[in-house]
Design a protein around this motif. Structure first.
Motif: not given
Length: 718
Positions: A690-717
């Motif tokens: 989440l800190r990396q996602l917060r600090a990430y700065q998109r550059k043109w023409p990149e439309p979206r954030y990297p999926q590795a930063l937006t996909r949450p970690k699998e939560r242990d059952p």
């Protein structure tokens, strides 16, 4: 020089110096008189110079090969900068077109050693001879060159002696106050050739009115606008032309008024030597450039009381000081402007003693005073910058305290000023009407005196009479409009309005009819200087008012600042909020406590509210009172946070956390207690993502954030 000296037989060394290669080139006759008056009066000398053409022909040149250069008539030989003919002569010699240069005297060619030796060098290189009434000279011959060098030195020395003798004569006459030129406006030459006041009463009244109006308006532009608005024309007596010495009424202009206000003759003083020429500022080809104007006290000659005066010397000096203060330079106050800044020119930095500059920026053009002289002059950072509105308001409050006790005196002074102004304008109009009536009556007498049969003259006199009658009617109509707009006496309603406004100074100050220039004039009448200094970067400002008369008053005021950290009370505010928070007091109640205890927030706001307290606590990583369920440790599971706590941990806005939660970028759930609040799950790896996602700065023409930063970690059952 005798005429025999001009004949070829009397020229020494002619056969040994004049050769065929000289005759194959042109002979140039240089003709010059030093002054236009000499050109008009010394016709015999001019004729002798043109007679040198015959001499060149007698020596063997054909008439078409003899060129006369007379473009420099009326030009001084002191410099070649303005002598196009001499420059042409040098160019022709440099092109090897000239075999002989003739002049009646060598001083006709140049009176400057620099120009003379430049000509000699060129003549020696290209084998050009020089001749005058005394002989023929070859610059390549050592003896002739020595003689020519001595002649050039003597020519320059002669010019210096002549000019020095004339200058000392003028100085001696000026020291007696007798060196006079054309009389300025408002003066004429009397029978004794001395200056006297213009005998025309209206001309004298207009000159006196100019000084009175300037002191009222405070600026040259204000004076000009006043004269144009009231159709007041200037009394001018031309120095040349068909109407020389006759009184004419002309439209006022800025330069004429400026010269009048600067001239010490209107205070009765004689000056001489006030315009010196600085050679460093002279421009080639422009003989009147490079002049520097000295103040009266720095002139070579200053004789007070020499002429009849319109104003006294003290009044003249105050006018000069006002004109100097109105200059648009860093060292001067500057004239009052249309902007709302009251302290422009008066405000001085308490750190570097330089004047603060008013500036406007942004969409609403807020006023700021900035110390930028160090940046402009030396390229170093400025001392301070602060909002101007609070400082102007503070100074206005101090001025109101001073003016309020004198309200009666102010009303009396205002009424007297209005009466005086209207009386001056009324007298001016009466004199204009009298002049127009006299012109019509004089035209009528001239028409009556002519014989009726002489229609050639009668028709012209009739036309002049009708024109004078139309002018008189126009003046009467203009006077009637003036009386309707500005009656001579103040009405009872006007007197009552003056007294009422004088007793309510704040209302008069804030009235829309009060111009910014009027407010600035009042401030400058009462204050000589205002010194300010900011305590560090805090909101506390030390202000020293330097009142007219030498009195000083020290004050400390609070300015609006942009950040809480700039407040000197910031640590106390945080401590007080934390104490009340721990006691379980709500945000609104905390704000009321802070307001009662005299605390104030930044950013031009006087009072705290609950939202401000909440935002301040959020910035500091604290929170306010919470429901009891949120304090129950069994509600949250391992690695779970309340939504506000995770926002505080990641140092990001709560709205952004809500957005990420809706987009599914973090694991969340609602609890059954605490009104169904959101709980966010994030272990150490999730917090880092989440800190990396917060600090990430998109550059043109990149439309979206990297999926590795937006996909949450699998939560242990669980």
């Amino acid at each position: 020089m005798t005429e025999q000296a001009l004949t070829p037989s009397r020229v020494s060394g002619l056969g040994s110096k004049l050769h065929d290669h000289h005759l194959r080139r042109q002979a140039m006759v240089y003709v010059r008189q030093s002054h236009p008056q000499q050109v008009a009066e010394n016709v015999e000398s001019t004729a002798r110079q043109y007679g040198l053409v015959e001499r060149a022909i007698a020596w063997g040149w054909s008439p078409e090969r003899v060129i006369v250069i007379d473009e420099d008539q009326g030009q001084s030989g002191q410099s070649m900068a303005t002598r196009l003919g001499f420059q042409r002569l040098l160019a022709e010699v440099s092109l090897d077109h000239v075999g002989l240069i003739l002049g009646l005297e060598l001083s006709r060619l140049a009176r400057s050693n620099k120009d003379w030796h430049q000509l000699l060098e060129l003549c020696a290189i290209f084998g050009t001879l020089l001749a005058d009434a005394d002989g023929l000279y070859d610059p390549t011959d050592y003896n002739d060159r020595l003689l020519l060098g001595l002649r050039g030195m003597m020519n320059e020395a002669e010019l210096y002696i002549l000019k020095g003798r004339m200058h000392e004569g003028r100085r001696n006459k000026a020291q007696r106050g007798d060196l006079l030129n054309h009389p300025p406006m408002g003066y004429v030459r009397g029978a004794d050739e001395d200056y006297q006041l213009d005998p025309d009463e209206q001309a004298q009244r207009v000159v006196r009115l100019i000084f009175d109006v300037f002191e009222q308006q405070g600026s040259l532009h204000g004076l000009l606008r006043y004269l144009v608005a009231h159709d007041i024309r200037l009394p001018i007596r031309p120095h040349s032309g068909a109407t020389r010495g006759q009184l004419e009424w002309r439209r006022p202009n800025r330069m004429t008024l400026q010269n009048l206000l600067h001239h010490p003759i209107y205070a009765g003083a004689y000056r001489w030597g006030y315009r010196k020429v600085d050679p460093r500022k002279q421009q080639p080809g422009r003989p009147y450039t490079g002049r520097t104007v000295k103040p009266p006290e720095s002139c070579e000659v200053l004789i007070k009381g020499r002429f009849p005066a319109y104003i006294n010397w003290d009044r003249f000096e105050s006018i000069q000081q006002r004109l100097a203060d109105n200059r648009a330079i860093a060292a001067a106050l500057g004239a009052p402007r249309e902007g709302p800044a009251l302290l422009g020119g008066l405000l001085v930095c308490g750190r570097c003693a330089r004047r603060l500059m008013p500036a406007y920026s942004g969409k609403t053009n807020p006023l700021r005073y900035t110390c930028m002289r160090a940046t402009i002059d030396d390229g170093v950072p400025g001392c301070l910058s602060l909002s101007g509105a609070f400082l102007d308001d503070f100074v206005v409050a101090q001025i109101m305290q001073v003016l309020q006790p004198a309200s009666l005196e102010l009303s009396i002074a205002a009424e007297h000023a209005l009466r005086t102004e209207r009386a001056q304008l009324e007298a001016h109009w009466q004199q204009r009407l009298e002049r127009a009536h006299y012109g019509a009556a004089r035209a009528a007498r001239q028409y009556s005196a002519v014989e009726p049969e002489n229609r050639l003259v009668a028709r012209e006199l009739e036309r002049q009479w009708e024109e004078a009658l139309r002018h008189e009617q126009h003046e009467q109509e203009a006077y009637a409009r003036f009386r309707r707009e500005q009656p001579t006496e103040l009405t009872a309603r006007e007197r009552e309005a003056i007294l009422r406004l004088a007793q309510d100074m704040p209302r008069l100050w804030a009235a829309p009819e009060t111009a910014p220039q009027d407010r600035q004039e009042i401030v400058r009448l009462l204050l000589e200087k205002v010194t300010v200094d900011v305590q560090g970067d805090s909101e506390q400002v030390d202000v020293m008012l330097h009142w007219a008369g030498g009195v000083k008053s020290q004050h400390r005021v609070l300015r609006p600042v942009a950040r809480y950290a700039q407040l000197s009370t910031y640590p106390r505010v945080l401590a007080r909020i934390d104490t009340l928070r721990r006691a379980g007091v709500s945000f609104e109640q905390i704000a009321e406590h802070l307001n009662r205890e005299g605390f104030s927030p930044p950013k031009r706001t006087d009072r705290f509210n609950g939202g401000m307290v909440a935002r301040l606590l959020s910035r500091c990583g604290l929170h306010g009172p919470r429901p009891r369920a949120m304090g129950d440790g069994s509600v949250l599971k391992p690695h779970e946070y309340w939504l506000t706590d995770i926002a505080r941990t990641l140092n990001m806005p709560i709205a952004t956390v809500h957005k990420w939660q809706r987009l599914g970028w973090m694991h969340s759930r609602k609890v059954a207690v605490a009104s169904g609040r959101l709980v966010i799950w994030a272990d150490d790896d999730e917090l880092e993502r989440l800190r990396q996602l917060r600090a990430y700065q998109r550059k043109w023409p990149e439309p979206r954030y990297p999926q590795a930063l937006t996909r949450p970690k699998e939560r242990d059952p669980e």
